[in-house]
Design an enzyme around this catalytic site. Structure first.
Site, PDB file in Angstrom:
ATOM      1  N   HIS A  38       0.809  -1.225   0.000  1.00  0.00           N
ATOM      2  CA  HIS A  38       0.000   0.000   0.000  1.00  0.00           C
ATOM      3  C   HIS A  38       0.846   1.281   0.000  1.00  0.00           C
ATOM      4  O   HIS A  38       0.723   2.087  -0.936  1.00  0.00           O
ATOM      5  CB  HIS A  38      -1.006  -0.034   1.157  1.00  0.00           C
ATOM      6  N   GLU A  68       0.741   5.683  12.443  1.00  0.00           N
ATOM      7  CA  GLU A  68      -0.655   5.297  12.749  1.00  0.00           C
ATOM      8  C   GLU A  68      -0.781   3.802  13.060  1.00  0.00           C
ATOM      9  O   GLU A  68      -1.534   3.412  13.937  1.00  0.00           O
ATOM     10  CB  GLU A  68      -1.530   5.662  11.544  1.00  0.00           C
ATOM     11  N   ASP A  69      -0.040   2.982  12.344  1.00  0.00           N
ATOM     12  CA  ASP A  69      -0.301   1.529  12.405  1.00  0.00           C
ATOM     13  C   ASP A  69       0.834   0.675  12.949  1.00  0.00           C
ATOM     14  O   ASP A  69       0.715  -0.556  12.960  1.00  0.00           O
ATOM     15  CB  ASP A  69      -0.658   1.019  10.999  1.00  0.00           C
ATOM     16  N   ASP A 125      -3.425   8.422  -1.362  1.00  0.00           N
ATOM     17  CA  ASP A 125      -3.905   7.380  -0.430  1.00  0.00           C
ATOM     18  C   ASP A 125      -5.358   7.011  -0.751  1.00  0.00           C
ATOM     19  O   ASP A 125      -5.719   5.830  -0.852  1.00  0.00           O
ATOM     20  CB  ASP A 125      -3.781   7.945   1.000  1.00  0.00           C
TER      21      ASP A 125
HETATM   22  N1  LIG Z   1      -9.687  -0.644   0.358  1.00  0.00           N
HETATM   23  C1  LIG Z   1      -8.925  -1.365   1.208  1.00  0.00           C
HETATM   24  N2  LIG Z   1      -8.478  -0.762   2.350  1.00  0.00           N
HETATM   25  C2  LIG Z   1      -7.711  -1.500   3.194  1.00  0.00           C
HETATM   26  C3  LIG Z   1      -7.363  -2.836   2.889  1.00  0.00           C
HETATM   27  N3  LIG Z   1      -6.565  -3.285   3.901  1.00  0.00           N
HETATM   28  C4  LIG Z   1      -6.402  -2.289   4.757  1.00  0.00           C
HETATM   29  N4  LIG Z   1      -7.098  -1.190   4.363  1.00  0.00           N
HETATM   30  C5  LIG Z   1      -7.155   0.075   5.095  1.00  0.00           C
HETATM   31  O1  LIG Z   1      -8.447   0.168   5.673  1.00  0.00           O
HETATM   32  C6  LIG Z   1      -8.725   1.558   5.950  1.00  0.00           C
HETATM   33  C7  LIG Z   1     -10.149   1.852   5.575  1.00  0.00           C
HETATM   34  O2  LIG Z   1     -10.973   1.113   6.417  1.00  0.00           O
HETATM   35  P1  LIG Z   1     -11.920   1.838   7.453  1.00  0.00           P
HETATM   36  O3  LIG Z   1     -12.868   0.839   8.007  1.00  0.00           O
HETATM   37  O4  LIG Z   1     -12.519   3.044   6.815  1.00  0.00           O
HETATM   38  O5  LIG Z   1     -10.940   2.374   8.577  1.00  0.00           O
HETATM   39  P2  LIG Z   1     -10.233   1.661   9.792  1.00  0.00           P
HETATM   40  O6  LIG Z   1      -9.281   0.638   9.226  1.00  0.00           O
HETATM   41  O7  LIG Z   1      -9.525   2.804  10.460  1.00  0.00           O
HETATM   42  O8  LIG Z   1     -11.283   1.043  10.639  1.00  0.00           O
HETATM   43  C8  LIG Z   1      -7.733   2.381   5.154  1.00  0.00           C
HETATM   44  O9  LIG Z   1      -6.876   2.884   6.152  1.00  0.00           O
HETATM   45  P3  LIG Z   1      -6.059   4.232   6.074  1.00  0.00           P
HETATM   46  O10 LIG Z   1      -4.824   3.959   5.307  1.00  0.00           O
HETATM   47  O11 LIG Z   1      -5.901   4.735   7.454  1.00  0.00           O
HETATM   48  O12 LIG Z   1      -6.819   5.244   5.192  1.00  0.00           O
HETATM   49  P4  LIG Z   1      -8.096   6.140   5.421  1.00  0.00           P
HETATM   50  O13 LIG Z   1      -9.125   5.483   4.595  1.00  0.00           O
HETATM   51  O14 LIG Z   1      -8.407   6.172   6.904  1.00  0.00           O
HETATM   52  O15 LIG Z   1      -7.672   7.452   4.917  1.00  0.00           O
HETATM   53  C9  LIG Z   1      -7.039   1.327   4.261  1.00  0.00           C
HETATM   54  O16 LIG Z   1      -5.687   1.633   3.994  1.00  0.00           O
HETATM   55  C10 LIG Z   1      -7.856  -3.441   1.690  1.00  0.00           C
HETATM   56  O17 LIG Z   1      -7.615  -4.590   1.378  1.00  0.00           O
HETATM   57  N5  LIG Z   1      -8.628  -2.651   0.886  1.00  0.00           N
END
Ligand SMILES: Nc1nc2c(ncn2[C@@H]2O[C@H](COP(=O)(O)OP(=O)(O)O)[C@@H](OP(=O)(O)OP(=O)(O)O)[C@H]2O)c(=O)[nH]1
Length: 182
Positions: A38, A68-69, A125
């Site tokens: 990612h 964050e992670d 992102d």
């Molecule tokens: N579409 C998708 N997303 C995935 C996948 N695996 C992990 N993610 C991550 O999940 C987050 C979106 O899921 P949500 O339910 O909205 O958020 P959460 O993880 O904080 O609960 C994103 O985090 P983030 O990087 O913090 O981004 P943001 O959306 O909060 O800006 C994304 O990077 C995947 O297989 N597909």
């Protein structure tokens, strides 16, 4: 930053740092794709599709989820990659002590006043995550959760308009709206 060698060196250092930090993490897709795909993919969108070559932006993209992670601190980022990279990473880092709803609302509220560098990382992102959602639905997500992610992303992206036409055009296409008319 002075020359190609220095830039190459710091970018590889960044990829190595992020790969080590994310080594035990997987994406939420059925294939359990390594998480590092990612941040690397976000950086690739910036160079290949958005025409961004600012090393600070590319480093921040590669590092954008480390604080964050993972156990990474902003001070650690600053000590290795400098204060400019630290500041962009800080801007794109959600506060995990808040509820998910609060985090999502804060992203909408803070988007417009972010630095140009942070806006670029946020756009890339969102573009990566929305494409990923179209490619396959993360495990455990139902249609409603997918739709809500699209709707929320649209609210964030609208606040980021005027940052990078190439990414905004592609986001409009995926989100099904014309940013400039709304
Ligand atoms: N579409 C998708 N997303 C995935 C996948 N695996 C992990 N993610 C991550 O999940 C987050 C979106 O899921 P949500 O339910 O909205 O958020 P959460 O993880 O904080 O609960 C994103 O985090 P983030 O990087 O913090 O981004 P943001 O959306 O909060 O800006 C994304 O990077 C995947 O297989 N597909």
């Amino acid at each position: 930053m002075a020359n190609v060698e220095e830039v190459m060196k710091i970018i590889i250092k960044c990829v190595d740092f992020a790969a080590v930090k994310h080594k035990d993490q997987r994406r939420k897709d059925a294939e359990k794709t390594p998480y590092i795909n990612h941040p690397i993919g976000v950086a690739k969108i910036l160079t290949e599709e958005a025409g961004i070559w600012d090393p600070v932006v590319i480093q921040a993209a590669i590092l954008h989820d480390t604080v964050e992670d993972t156990d990474t601190s902003l001070d650690e980022i600053e000590s290795i990659f400098g204060v400019e990279v630290r500041n962009v990473v800080a801007e794109v880092t959600d506060d995990k002590s808040l509820s998910k709803m609060q985090r999502k609302e804060l992203q909408v509220m803070n988007a417009q006043s972010s630095s140009k560098e942070a806006k670029l990382v946020k756009l890339a992102d969102k573009l990566y995550n929305l494409r990923d959602l179209k490619r396959c639905t993360p495990e455990g997500w139902d249609e409603v959760r997918v739709r809500e992610y699209f709707e929320w992303s649209g609210r964030v992206v609208r606040k980021l308009r005027g940052t990078n036409a190439a990414m905004e055009d592609k986001l409009c296409e995926i989100l099904g709206f014309t940013i400039l008319l709304e």
